[in-house]
Enzyme design. Structure first.
Site, PDB file in Angstrom:
ATOM      1  N   SER A 272       0.815  -1.209   0.000  1.00  0.00           N
ATOM      2  CA  SER A 272       0.000   0.000   0.000  1.00  0.00           C
ATOM      3  C   SER A 272       0.852   1.264   0.000  1.00  0.00           C
ATOM      4  O   SER A 272       1.720   1.421  -0.842  1.00  0.00           O
ATOM      5  CB  SER A 272      -0.934  -0.051   1.209  1.00  0.00           C
ATOM      6  OG  SER A 272      -1.806   1.030   1.215  1.00  0.00           O
TER       7      SER A 272
ATOM      8  N   ASP B 293      -9.012  -2.423  -6.104  1.00  0.00           N
ATOM      9  CA  ASP B 293      -8.903  -3.512  -5.130  1.00  0.00           C
ATOM     10  C   ASP B 293      -9.764  -3.256  -3.893  1.00  0.00           C
ATOM     11  O   ASP B 293      -9.552  -3.844  -2.847  1.00  0.00           O
ATOM     12  CB  ASP B 293      -7.440  -3.748  -4.739  1.00  0.00           C
ATOM     13  CG  ASP B 293      -6.844  -2.589  -3.950  1.00  0.00           C
ATOM     14  OD1 ASP B 293      -7.575  -1.624  -3.643  1.00  0.00           O
ATOM     15  OD2 ASP B 293      -5.644  -2.646  -3.633  1.00  0.00           O
TER      16      ASP B 293
ATOM     17  N   HIS C 253      -7.560  -5.118  -0.972  1.00  0.00           N
ATOM     18  CA  HIS C 253      -6.372  -4.323  -0.670  1.00  0.00           C
ATOM     19  C   HIS C 253      -5.493  -4.905   0.446  1.00  0.00           C
ATOM     20  O   HIS C 253      -4.273  -4.998   0.278  1.00  0.00           O
ATOM     21  CB  HIS C 253      -6.816  -2.911  -0.301  1.00  0.00           C
ATOM     22  CG  HIS C 253      -5.692  -1.959  -0.136  1.00  0.00           C
ATOM     23  ND1 HIS C 253      -4.884  -1.584  -1.186  1.00  0.00           N
ATOM     24  CD2 HIS C 253      -5.228  -1.320   0.946  1.00  0.00           C
ATOM     25  CE1 HIS C 253      -3.968  -0.745  -0.742  1.00  0.00           C
ATOM     26  NE2 HIS C 253      -4.153  -0.560   0.545  1.00  0.00           N
TER      27      HIS C 253
END
Ligand code: NAG
Ligand code: NAG
Ligand code: NAG
Ligand code: NAG
Ligand code: NAG
Length: 617
Positions: A252, A525, A576
């Site tokens: 991320s 996502d 995610h």
């Protein structure tokens, strides 16, 4: 060395029962009316000790603190204890081990925003009881936030002027693998990946989790914590001791941070050093062009799953903190501004359309924020439309001078096409987190792997409404708690006040894409839009302009195909965060670490290639 490993191993052995115990107690509390169940759970609890004993405190007013729907959410979250306990996840590692995979490259893990735990290091009279307890990233965080809100906020806020600790307060990132293995009881983040690496022979000696205080701006991470120097030292250590290059694995926002780190290393040591010391950057769910939802979050305190925490937690925060309070807190977290979208209209589109619009779209994502004006005849017309380029000045206009100055001196959100200027940006740290304004370092032997999920609806653009300034000022958190005195009294209260909100009442089922509660969903996502995840990987870094050394970039998509019975989507999730438990991703990362990176294939399910062609590079 082996002693350290044993310690970690035993920690993990303690951890799982602890998590189970905490879950059990939680359920016990929630269902205290069901005396039999509670009794049995308490019995179970007796057999464990640990930090979770806190939660047995009978004086904790669960019933009055949690509204009904939240209790059922907690129940859903903590109710699948056995599933979490059963780990299926050494499988990938064991398989690869049988095929002969062995540890080769030392691994450095770079977590994303909010997944590193933060602990208090304040020693003043008032704060001493909290010394070295987790204020973020533990189950006790929920308790602290709810029971002593002002105190909690005061701790987690940074000085708006310096972006560092306020007077008498010290909060530091937790260290070691446990800093981000789990976010809270049972909610795993990195632990599955660590398990699979362990199954091929990795241990604490060759996995380094670079946890950091994600509230700080990228520059301040070095100023206060010498974060990049530490990683550099670790990489040099790895080369000296193991004689192997290091593999960076980011998740991320860690991807954005990794780009900054590469530029920092290039500035300090030169690109030759990078070529000699870093085998690969493996970006998982990377946020290269930022995340649209950071805009409403910074502007208005809107959260949803802005900060990537379990829904139940963001709901809790939304419930107990007013939008105003949240926005003020977020804005002192300069690190979160690295998630502001990059590239403006060139990437995200304009009034004419956006690269990721579908053919049959009736509304374009190019309009990032649209203000709805509800007409009497049930038709909605917008009175104001903002494209991405227009949102930047608008964000600045709606925030205070400290935040504006921080943005201006720390970050840049443009796109640069002139190779000479790109080279000049090598010396300008404000550009380093933006892949559109700097080149990759000249390290032809390094590789980049982009691994991300696709096929989960993701927030992309918004319907907004104006809120009169007085209303915004007087807005209470829905729970009716008083506005935090902490926020009122210090310099923060003199800031201008947010006057826009996502229009949560606006729905349009007939539009394409549909509008749900004021949010238009796109592809991605679940947290990061596809453009941000993939456009740099399939297109941008294939251009000489951004990748002059022609570093090999491999894009490996994971189809989001969650298992119905598993809360976290199981082994085929592309979500995610949950993707960190997917077999596909785990296999790819273990292969890269063990020197089999060549076997990780380029694989693309999404229309990212077509979308990328429409970006005005
Ligand atoms: C392990 O390998 C076997 C065959 O080699 C395969 O059938 C199985 O799906 C693999 N399991 C995982 C989790 O990769
Ligand atoms: C970044 O922002 C902080 C305030 O958050 C400020 O103190 C600092 O000077 C800015 N610039 C750099 C390069 O760190
Ligand atoms: C719009 O087009 C997409 C594919 O481009 C398709 O999946 C979707 O069903 C279409 N929607 C409508 C309402 O026709
Ligand atoms: C507007 O919508 C409401 C229900 O949503 C309906 O009752 C009303 O008749 C509609 N008015 C017009 C003029 O269509
Ligand atoms: C904040 O201000 C109020 C009055 O405006 C005062 O009663 C309170 O003690 C102050 N709190 C702090 C922490 O300074």
């Amino acid at each position: 060395m082996s002693e350290a490993f044993k310690k970690i191993a035993s920690l993990r052995r303690i951890w799982i029962p602890c998590a189970i115990a905490a879950i059990a107690v939680f359920i016990g509390m929630l269902f205290s009316r069901n005396a039999e169940l509670a009794g049995r759970l308490n019995e179970l609890m007796e057999s464990y000790d640990g930090p979770w004993n806190l939660m047995r405190d009978k004086s904790f007013p669960y019933d009055s603190l949690f509204p009904k729907e939240m209790r059922s959410q907690l129940e859903a979250m903590f109710g699948h204890a056995r599933q979490w306990y059963q780990t299926r996840d050494f499988k990938v590692g064991r398989n690869l081990s049988e095929q002969g995979a062995k540890p080769r490259h030392p691994v450095i893990l770079l977590p994303g925003i909010v997944t590193s735990g933060l602990e208090s290091w304040s020693t003043t009279q008032d704060e001493a009881p909290y010394f070295r307890t987790r204020l973020w990233g533990s189950s006790s965080m929920i308790r602290k936030a709810l029971l002593n809100k002002d105190h909690w906020v005061r701790h987690l806020m940074l000085d708006p002027e310096t972006g560092l600790d306020p007077e008498n307060m010290r909060v530091r990132a937790a260290q070691g693998l446990d800093a981000a293995s789990y976010f809270a009881a049972g909610y795993w983040v990195w632990s599955k990946l660590i398990e699979n690496l362990a199954a091929v022979g990795y241990d604490i000696n060759d996995i380094y989790l670079a946890s950091y205080d994600w509230r700080l701006s990228m520059g301040n991470l070095e100023v206060r914590d010498h974060f990049y120097s530490r990683i550099m030292a670790q990489i040099e250590f790895n080369s000296r001791v193991y004689g192997e290059k290091t593999v960076l694995v980011s998740h991320s926002m860690g991807g954005t941070l990794a780009l900054y780190l590469l530029k920092w290393l290039e500035y300090q040591r030169g690109s030759k050093w990078i070529d000699n010391h870093i085998e690969a950057l493996t970006s998982l769910s990377g946020t290269f062009f930022g995340v649209p939802k950071s805009l409403p979050a910074l502007m208005t305190g809107e959260m949803r799953d802005t900060v990537q925490v379990p829904d139940v937690l963001s709901n809790l925060l939304e419930y107990y903190f007013s939008a105003q309070e949240r926005a003020e807190l977020f804005r002192t977290w300069a690190g979160s501004a690295s998630l502001i979208t990059k590239g403006g209209d060139a990437v995200w589109g304009g009034r004419h359309g956006a690269p990721d619009d579908m053919e049959n779209s009736t509304m374009t994502h190019g309009i990032m924020m649209e203000y709805a004006e509800h007409k009497k005849d049930n038709k909605t017309e917008s009175e104001k439309k903002l494209t991405m380029d227009e949102v930047y000045p608008w964000l600045a206009m709606h925030t205070d001078k400290y935040f504006q100055r921080m943005l201006h001196t720390n970050y840049s959100y443009g796109i640069e096409r002139d190779p000479r200027k790109l080279r000049a940006n090598n010396k300008d740290p404000t550009k380093w987190a933006n892949p559109l304004e700097v080149t990759l370092p000249h390290a032809p032997n390094m590789k980049i792997y982009c691994i991300y999920g696709w096929n989960k609806p993701t927030e992309r653009s918004y319907w907004m409404k104006e809120v009169p300034p007085e209303d915004a000022l007087n807005e209470r958190s829905p729970a009716g708690s008083s506005h935090s005195q902490t926020l009122r009294n210090d310099s923060v209260s003199k800031r201008s006040h947010a006057t826009s909100r996502i229009d949560g009442t606006f729905n349009d089922e007939n539009a394409i894409p549909t509008v749900n509660s004021g949010v238009r969903m796109g592809e991605g996502d679940g947290t990061v839009p596809l453009l941000s995840l993939g456009a740099m990987c399939v297109h941008g870094w294939h251009m000489e302009r951004y990748n002059p050394a022609r570093i090999k970039v491999v894009t490996h998509e994971v189809m989001h195909n969650p298992e119905a019975y598993d809360l976290r989507g199981g082994v085929s999730s592309g979500d995610h965060i949950d993707i960190l438990g997917s077999h596909d991703l785990n296999e790819a990362v273990v292969r890269i670490a063990t020197g089999l990176g060549d076997t990780v294939e380029e694989r693309i399910y999404s229309p990212i290639r077509e979308y990328s062609k429409k970006i005005q590079w």
